[in-house]
Design a protein around this motif. Structure first.
Motif, PDB file in Angstrom:
ATOM      1  N   LEU A 165       0.826  -1.198   0.000  1.00 24.96           N
ATOM      2  CA  LEU A 165       0.000   0.000   0.000  1.00 24.96           C
ATOM      3  C   LEU A 165       0.865   1.253   0.000  1.00 24.96           C
ATOM      4  CD1 LEU A 165      -2.846   1.196   0.065  1.00 24.96           C
ATOM      5  CD2 LEU A 165      -2.758   1.023   2.573  1.00 24.96           C
ATOM      6  N   ASP A 166       1.906   1.284   0.806  1.00 19.42           N
ATOM      7  CA  ASP A 166       2.788   2.456   0.826  1.00 19.42           C
ATOM      8  C   ASP A 166       3.452   2.689  -0.531  1.00 19.42           C
ATOM      9  OD1 ASP A 166       2.206   3.113   3.464  1.00 19.42           O
ATOM     10  OD2 ASP A 166       3.964   2.090   4.279  1.00 19.42           O
ATOM     11  N   GLN A 167       3.880   1.632  -1.203  1.00 20.59           N
ATOM     12  CA  GLN A 167       4.485   1.778  -2.533  1.00 20.59           C
ATOM     13  C   GLN A 167       3.467   2.317  -3.533  1.00 20.59           C
ATOM     14  OE1 GLN A 167       5.720  -2.300  -2.936  1.00 20.59           O
ATOM     15  NE2 GLN A 167       7.865  -1.819  -2.479  1.00 20.59           N
ATOM     16  N   ILE A 168       2.248   1.815  -3.459  1.00 22.22           N
ATOM     17  CA  ILE A 168       1.190   2.243  -4.379  1.00 22.22           C
ATOM     18  C   ILE A 168       0.906   3.730  -4.196  1.00 22.22           C
ATOM     19  CG2 ILE A 168      -1.284   2.013  -4.872  1.00 22.22           C
ATOM     20  CD1 ILE A 168      -0.826  -1.053  -4.071  1.00 22.22           C
ATOM     21  N   ILE A 169       0.757   4.148  -2.958  1.00 24.48           N
ATOM     22  CA  ILE A 169       0.461   5.553  -2.674  1.00 24.48           C
ATOM     23  C   ILE A 169       1.642   6.443  -3.046  1.00 24.48           C
ATOM     24  CG2 ILE A 169       0.015   7.187  -0.794  1.00 24.48           C
ATOM     25  CD1 ILE A 169      -1.766   4.943   0.443  1.00 24.48           C
ATOM     26  N   ALA A 170       2.856   5.992  -2.798  1.00 28.22           N
ATOM     27  CA  ALA A 170       4.050   6.782  -3.101  1.00 28.22           C
ATOM     28  C   ALA A 170       4.265   7.000  -4.592  1.00 28.22           C
ATOM     29  CB  ALA A 170       5.286   6.117  -2.497  1.00 28.22           C
ATOM     30  N   ARG A 171       3.712   6.147  -5.423  1.00 24.37           N
ATOM     31  CA  ARG A 171       3.918   6.298  -6.869  1.00 24.37           C
ATOM     32  C   ARG A 171       3.166   7.491  -7.431  1.00 24.37           C
ATOM     33  NH1 ARG A 171       4.432   0.400  -7.323  1.00 24.37           N
ATOM     34  NH2 ARG A 171       6.653   0.139  -7.572  1.00 24.37           N
ATOM     35  N   LYS A 172       2.399   8.165  -6.609  1.00 26.47           N
ATOM     36  CA  LYS A 172       1.702   9.401  -6.999  1.00 26.47           C
ATOM     37  C   LYS A 172       0.848   9.236  -8.237  1.00 26.47           C
ATOM     38  CE  LYS A 172       4.197  12.078  -4.130  1.00 26.47           C
ATOM     39  NZ  LYS A 172       3.719  12.521  -2.907  1.00 26.47           N
ATOM     40  N   ARG A 173       0.103   8.130  -8.281  1.00 28.44           N
ATOM     41  CA  ARG A 173      -0.879   7.919  -9.332  1.00 28.44           C
ATOM     42  C   ARG A 173      -0.281   7.958 -10.739  1.00 28.44           C
ATOM     43  NH1 ARG A 173      -2.601  10.696  -5.393  1.00 28.44           N
ATOM     44  NH2 ARG A 173      -4.634  10.770  -4.490  1.00 28.44           N
ATOM     45  N   VAL A 174       0.717   7.147 -10.962  1.00 27.04           N
ATOM     46  CA  VAL A 174       1.297   7.038 -12.296  1.00 27.04           C
ATOM     47  C   VAL A 174       0.192   6.664 -13.274  1.00 27.04           C
ATOM     48  CG1 VAL A 174       2.911   5.736 -13.730  1.00 27.04           C
ATOM     49  CG2 VAL A 174       3.551   6.389 -11.405  1.00 27.04           C
ATOM     50  N   ARG A 175       0.065   7.399 -14.358  1.00 29.67           N
ATOM     51  CA  ARG A 175      -1.022   7.156 -15.302  1.00 29.67           C
ATOM     52  C   ARG A 175      -0.589   6.376 -16.525  1.00 29.67           C
ATOM     53  NH1 ARG A 175      -4.126  12.723 -16.018  1.00 29.67           N
ATOM     54  NH2 ARG A 175      -2.251  13.635 -15.243  1.00 29.67           N
ATOM     55  N   LYS A 176       0.676   6.414 -16.861  1.00 30.87           N
ATOM     56  CA  LYS A 176       1.109   5.746 -18.086  1.00 30.87           C
ATOM     57  C   LYS A 176       1.267   4.253 -17.852  1.00 30.87           C
ATOM     58  CE  LYS A 176       3.614   9.553 -20.114  1.00 30.87           C
ATOM     59  NZ  LYS A 176       4.903   9.993 -20.644  1.00 30.87           N
ATOM     60  N   PRO A 177       0.692   3.437 -18.724  1.00 26.83           N
ATOM     61  CA  PRO A 177       0.937   1.997 -18.621  1.00 26.83           C
ATOM     62  C   PRO A 177       2.418   1.702 -18.776  1.00 26.83           C
ATOM     63  CG  PRO A 177      -0.914   2.434 -20.057  1.00 26.83           C
ATOM     64  CD  PRO A 177      -0.260   3.770 -19.755  1.00 26.83           C
ATOM     65  N   PHE A 178       2.836   0.575 -18.264  1.00 29.61           N
ATOM     66  CA  PHE A 178       4.245   0.168 -18.256  1.00 29.61           C
ATOM     67  C   PHE A 178       4.908   0.345 -19.616  1.00 29.61           C
ATOM     68  CE2 PHE A 178       7.492  -3.100 -18.838  1.00 29.61           C
ATOM     69  CZ  PHE A 178       8.363  -2.758 -17.824  1.00 29.61           C
ATOM     70  N   ALA A 179       4.287  -0.136 -20.672  1.00 29.09           N
ATOM     71  CA  ALA A 179       4.902  -0.116 -22.003  1.00 29.09           C
ATOM     72  C   ALA A 179       5.161   1.305 -22.486  1.00 29.09           C
ATOM     73  CB  ALA A 179       4.030  -0.856 -23.015  1.00 29.09           C
ATOM     74  N   GLU A 180       4.347   2.268 -22.083  1.00 25.69           N
ATOM     75  CA  GLU A 180       4.534   3.648 -22.531  1.00 25.69           C
ATOM     76  C   GLU A 180       5.672   4.338 -21.815  1.00 25.69           C
ATOM     77  OE1 GLU A 180       0.871   5.821 -22.419  1.00 25.69           O
ATOM     78  OE2 GLU A 180      -0.215   4.176 -23.364  1.00 25.69           O
ATOM     79  N   THR A 181       6.154   3.791 -20.700  1.00 29.25           N
ATOM     80  CA  THR A 181       7.246   4.414 -19.954  1.00 29.25           C
ATOM     81  C   THR A 181       8.603   3.889 -20.397  1.00 29.25           C
ATOM     82  OG1 THR A 181       7.160   2.773 -18.185  1.00 29.25           O
ATOM     83  CG2 THR A 181       5.778   4.740 -17.920  1.00 29.25           C
ATOM     84  N   ARG A 182       8.615   2.932 -21.280  1.00 29.52           N
ATOM     85  CA  ARG A 182       9.850   2.306 -21.717  1.00 29.52           C
ATOM     86  C   ARG A 182      10.381   2.999 -22.970  1.00 29.52           C
ATOM     87  NH1 ARG A 182      10.813  -2.558 -19.731  1.00 29.52           N
ATOM     88  NH2 ARG A 182      11.711  -3.353 -21.632  1.00 29.52           N
ATOM     89  N   GLU A 183      11.671   2.989 -23.113  1.00 30.11           N
ATOM     90  CA  GLU A 183      12.306   3.490 -24.320  1.00 30.11           C
ATOM     91  C   GLU A 183      12.052   2.490 -25.445  1.00 30.11           C
ATOM     92  OE1 GLU A 183      14.041   6.366 -24.737  1.00 30.11           O
ATOM     93  OE2 GLU A 183      13.436   6.868 -22.702  1.00 30.11           O
ATOM     94  N   PRO A 184      11.858   2.961 -26.683  1.00 26.78           N
ATOM     95  CA  PRO A 184      11.682   2.013 -27.799  1.00 26.78           C
ATOM     96  C   PRO A 184      12.881   1.080 -27.877  1.00 26.78           C
ATOM     97  CG  PRO A 184      11.212   4.264 -28.488  1.00 26.78           C
ATOM     98  CD  PRO A 184      11.769   4.338 -27.094  1.00 26.78           C
ATOM     99  N   GLY A 185      12.604  -0.214 -27.927  1.00 23.58           N
ATOM    100  CA  GLY A 185      13.644  -1.224 -28.020  1.00 23.58           C
ATOM    101  C   GLY A 185      14.355  -1.475 -26.704  1.00 23.58           C
ATOM    102  N   GLY A 186      13.934  -0.792 -25.628  1.00 25.51           N
ATOM    103  CA  GLY A 186      14.588  -0.942 -24.325  1.00 25.51           C
ATOM    104  C   GLY A 186      14.137  -2.189 -23.610  1.00 25.51           C
TER     105      GLY A 186
END
Length: 187
Positions: A165-186
């Protein structure tokens, strides 16, 4: 139900693992070449995070299609005591599989002094919202604009692994799905 963390036991939340579901590779752009690679990576990340005595609340869409014995085998490979809040893609095989401590569509519990509302779906309003309760949900794969005290616990926004729960709250409501946060080909 009150489930405050005790010595040696941590409570985790996750959702939308979609084990065995090839659609997540395409729709959610998860970075794996095959469903088998996806499933093995999620199992490894789960087990790196969750210990045998820990508790995991999976908020739906655990697996799509496998019979109960295949789901039971998968559950047996995952650390922790597992509870399922059913999702729209959890079929009869998932719901009936041995290995769940509990299966339900909705739950309320207290963790670390916080009143939690657990459902696969995000709510617009929920029980005790005016008293500071928190809604944890899945289903949206990080695509919903977050509301106050409402958090998506899906693997797409939680680094493909269960989170406290603490990790979830600390992430400050990340909105981008995992794949969108990755560098192309990363990786």
């Amino acid at each position: 139900m009150s489930l405050d963390e005790t010595a040696g036991m941590t409570i985790y939340f996750t959702s939308d693992t979609h084990f065995g579901d090839p659609r997540v590779l395409r729709i959610d752009r998860r970075p794996f070449a095959s469903v088998a690679e996806h499933d093995e990576a999620l199992i490894a990340l789960w087990n790196q995070t969750v210990g045998p005595e820990d508790e995991v609340w999976h908020l739906g869409d655990f697996a799509l299609g496998p019979p109960p014995e295949a789901v039971a085998a998968l559950l047996g490979r995952l650390n922790g005591r597992k509870h399922l809040i059913s999702g729209n893609n959890d079929g009869p095989g998932t719901l009936a599989a041995p290995g769940w401590e509990s299966v339900q569509a909705y739950a309320e519990l207290r963790v670390d002094g916080r009143h939690l509302i657990l459902c696969h779906y995000a709510f617009r309003t929920w029980n005790q919202i005016g008293r500071g309760s928190v809604n944890l949900h899945g289903h949206s794969h990080g695509r919903l604009t977050p509301a106050t005290r409402q958090f998506d616990v899906g693997v797409d926004v939680q680094e493909l692994r269960p989170a406290t729960l603490d990790q979830i709250i600390a992430r400050k409501r990340v909105r981008k799905p995992f794949a969108e946060t990755r560098e192309p080909g990363g990786e």
